[in-house]
Write a protein that holds these residues in place. Structure first.
Motif, PDB file in Angstrom:
ATOM      1  N   MET A   1      16.910  16.870  10.046  1.00 30.72           N
ATOM      2  CA  MET A   1      16.236  18.013  10.645  1.00 30.72           C
ATOM      3  C   MET A   1      14.904  18.247   9.928  1.00 30.72           C
ATOM      4  N   LYS A   2      13.844  18.313  10.701  1.00 33.19           N
ATOM      5  CA  LYS A   2      12.510  18.489  10.118  1.00 33.19           C
ATOM      6  C   LYS A   2      11.894  19.750  10.722  1.00 33.19           C
ATOM      7  N   ILE A   3      11.398  20.634   9.853  1.00 29.18           N
ATOM      8  CA  ILE A   3      10.845  21.905  10.317  1.00 29.18           C
ATOM      9  C   ILE A   3       9.400  22.035   9.861  1.00 29.18           C
ATOM     10  N   GLU A   4       8.525  22.446  10.762  1.00 27.46           N
ATOM     11  CA  GLU A   4       7.131  22.680  10.381  1.00 27.46           C
ATOM     12  C   GLU A   4       6.614  23.945  11.048  1.00 27.46           C
ATOM     13  N   ARG A   5       5.701  24.600  10.349  1.00 29.78           N
ATOM     14  CA  ARG A   5       5.127  25.836  10.880  1.00 29.78           C
ATOM     15  C   ARG A   5       3.911  25.512  11.731  1.00 29.78           C
ATOM     16  N   LEU A   6       3.851  26.074  12.932  1.00 28.08           N
ATOM     17  CA  LEU A   6       2.705  25.885  13.812  1.00 28.08           C
ATOM     18  C   LEU A   6       1.731  27.056  13.693  1.00 28.08           C
ATOM     19  N   SER A   7       2.274  28.248  13.461  1.00 27.66           N
ATOM     20  CA  SER A   7       1.456  29.444  13.247  1.00 27.66           C
ATOM     21  C   SER A   7       2.336  30.461  12.532  1.00 27.66           C
ATOM     22  N   GLN A   8       1.812  31.643  12.300  1.00 29.90           N
ATOM     23  CA  GLN A   8       2.586  32.656  11.582  1.00 29.90           C
ATOM     24  C   GLN A   8       3.905  32.974  12.286  1.00 29.90           C
ATOM     25  N   ASP A   9       3.870  32.970  13.629  1.00 29.17           N
ATOM     26  CA  ASP A   9       5.050  33.365  14.393  1.00 29.17           C
ATOM     27  C   ASP A   9       5.682  32.221  15.183  1.00 29.17           C
ATOM     28  N   LYS A  10       5.314  30.982  14.857  1.00 27.82           N
ATOM     29  CA  LYS A  10       5.841  29.857  15.633  1.00 27.82           C
ATOM     30  C   LYS A  10       6.179  28.682  14.717  1.00 27.82           C
ATOM     31  N   ILE A  11       7.364  28.099  14.921  1.00 28.78           N
ATOM     32  CA  ILE A  11       7.756  26.909  14.172  1.00 28.78           C
ATOM     33  C   ILE A  11       8.232  25.835  15.143  1.00 28.78           C
ATOM     34  N   ARG A  12       8.222  24.591  14.657  1.00 26.77           N
ATOM     35  CA  ARG A  12       8.730  23.475  15.453  1.00 26.77           C
ATOM     36  C   ARG A  12       9.806  22.763  14.640  1.00 26.77           C
ATOM     37  N   ILE A  13      10.933  22.505  15.266  1.00 22.93           N
ATOM     38  CA  ILE A  13      12.053  21.838  14.611  1.00 22.93           C
ATOM     39  C   ILE A  13      12.339  20.538  15.346  1.00 22.93           C
ATOM     40  N   PHE A  14      12.421  19.445  14.597  1.00 25.02           N
ATOM     41  CA  PHE A  14      12.713  18.147  15.194  1.00 25.02           C
ATOM     42  C   PHE A  14      14.131  17.745  14.807  1.00 25.02           C
ATOM     43  N   ALA A  69      15.484   8.658  23.224  1.00 30.23           N
ATOM     44  CA  ALA A  69      15.638   7.804  22.048  1.00 30.23           C
ATOM     45  C   ALA A  69      15.267   8.482  20.737  1.00 30.23           C
ATOM     46  N   GLN A  70      14.404   9.515  20.759  1.00 34.26           N
ATOM     47  CA  GLN A  70      14.002  10.129  19.502  1.00 34.26           C
ATOM     48  C   GLN A  70      14.894  11.288  19.094  1.00 34.26           C
ATOM     49  N   GLY A  71      15.212  12.178  20.017  1.00 36.35           N
ATOM     50  CA  GLY A  71      15.968  13.372  19.673  1.00 36.35           C
ATOM     51  C   GLY A  71      15.490  14.563  20.474  1.00 36.35           C
ATOM     52  N   MET A  72      15.432  15.717  19.817  1.00 40.24           N
ATOM     53  CA  MET A  72      15.041  16.936  20.517  1.00 40.24           C
ATOM     54  C   MET A  72      14.051  17.734  19.682  1.00 40.24           C
ATOM     55  N   VAL A  73      13.121  18.379  20.364  1.00 36.73           N
ATOM     56  CA  VAL A  73      12.166  19.266  19.712  1.00 36.73           C
ATOM     57  C   VAL A  73      12.493  20.693  20.132  1.00 36.73           C
ATOM     58  N   VAL A  74      12.618  21.570  19.141  1.00 34.54           N
ATOM     59  CA  VAL A  74      12.887  22.986  19.413  1.00 34.54           C
ATOM     60  C   VAL A  74      11.706  23.798  18.888  1.00 34.54           C
ATOM     61  N   ILE A  75      11.041  24.523  19.772  1.00 32.40           N
ATOM     62  CA  ILE A  75       9.921  25.364  19.365  1.00 32.40           C
ATOM     63  C   ILE A  75      10.373  26.817  19.449  1.00 32.40           C
ATOM     64  N   VAL A  76      10.287  27.513  18.323  1.00 33.16           N
ATOM     65  CA  VAL A  76      10.749  28.902  18.237  1.00 33.16           C
ATOM     66  C   VAL A  76       9.540  29.806  18.008  1.00 33.16           C
ATOM     67  N   THR A  77       9.351  30.770  18.898  1.00 32.56           N
ATOM     68  CA  THR A  77       8.256  31.734  18.781  1.00 32.56           C
ATOM     69  C   THR A  77       8.844  33.123  18.574  1.00 32.56           C
ATOM     70  N   ARG A  78       8.400  33.779  17.530  1.00 31.91           N
ATOM     71  CA  ARG A  78       8.905  35.111  17.210  1.00 31.91           C
ATOM     72  C   ARG A  78       8.078  36.152  17.942  1.00 31.91           C
ATOM     73  N   GLY A  79       8.761  37.040  18.685  1.00 27.91           N
ATOM     74  CA  GLY A  79       8.064  38.098  19.403  1.00 27.91           C
ATOM     75  C   GLY A  79       7.880  39.317  18.518  1.00 27.91           C
ATOM     76  N   LYS A  80       7.120  40.268  19.005  1.00 25.14           N
ATOM     77  CA  LYS A  80       6.886  41.511  18.263  1.00 25.14           C
ATOM     78  C   LYS A  80       7.934  42.545  18.667  1.00 25.14           C
ATOM     79  N   MET A  81       8.458  43.268  17.684  1.00 28.00           N
ATOM     80  CA  MET A  81       9.426  44.321  17.970  1.00 28.00           C
ATOM     81  C   MET A  81       8.711  45.660  18.099  1.00 28.00           C
ATOM     82  N   ASN A  82       9.155  46.479  19.045  1.00 22.36           N
ATOM     83  CA  ASN A  82       8.604  47.835  19.114  1.00 22.36           C
ATOM     84  C   ASN A  82       9.350  48.729  18.123  1.00 22.36           C
TER      85      ASN A  82
END
Length: 204
Positions: A1-14, A69-82
């Motif tokens: 499992m490989k995790i990288e940050r794309l922005s403050q509120d977004k990550i990508r997991i391979f 053949a490679q696997g799956m990419v999961v992109i998680v974006t954190r929303g803002k809470m009121n």
């Protein structure tokens, strides 16, 4: 499992298919609401917090891309809470079970993509693909300092698909970049017949 940050509120997991098999999850299970998938997601969020300090509290938008053949990419974006959600989450802090408020979208790409650090590796794999009569197709991109070769499975003989993957894996590595992201942010070097063009231009 490989995790990288794309922005403050977004990550990508391979996730490789081995990551899924180790947890007893089939690729098709990612489309289903089952405990094993929830456990995997909790594990991913724990690792994202420990490695990147990514706090998965509040609403999350989750995009899952299946890559052949490679696997799956999961992109998680954190929303803002009121303010109401912030109050509610602080009340729920004592709860034993962590509940993620997720909006999940799923996409599947048939394009096979491998990345290469050096152009020499691209030349080598293209020579092997052509000399083994596996394919002369492909599009070549430049993205984040690497070369990415994208192949359409429809243009590869199905009986030779595994041989193509084996060659690509020998010289490069499966990329966690989605095809949509590559099309949007990558630079096209060769739009078609990349294997043939490279072999024609770089003769050994």
């Amino acid at each position: 499992m490989k995790i990288e940050r794309l922005s403050q509120d977004k990550i990508r997991i391979f996730l490789t298919f081995d990551d899924l098999l180790e947890r007893g999850i089939q690729k098709e299970d990612m489309w289903r609401e089952i405990p094993k998938v929830h456990e995997l997601f909790s594990e991913m969020m724990d690792q994202a917090y420990s490695e990147l300090g990514f706090d998965a509290s509040g609403p999350l938008a989750v995009e899952v891309f299946a890559l052949p053949a490679q696997g799956m990419v999961v992109i998680v974006t954190r929303g803002k809470m009121n303010s109401h959600e912030v109050e509610r989450s602080s009340e729920d802090d004592d709860a034993d079970d962590e509940i993620y408020e997720m909006e999940v979208t799923l996409e599947q790409s048939d394009v096979v993509m491998y990345s290469f650090r050096d152009f020499e590796d691209v030349i080598s794999v293209c020579k092997q693909l052509q000399s083994s009569a596996l394919t002369e197709d492909g599009r070549l991109y430049s993205y984040n300092g690497k070369y990415i070769l994208a192949l359409e499975p429809a243009l590869i003989d199905s009986s030779r698909h595994n041989a193509v993957i084996a060659l690509l894996a020998e010289y490069g590595e499966a990329t966690s970049v989605t095809y949509a992201m590559l099309e949007e942010y990558g630079k096209v070097i060769m739009p078609e017949a990349a294997v043939r063009e490279i072999c024609n231009h770089f003769k050994f």
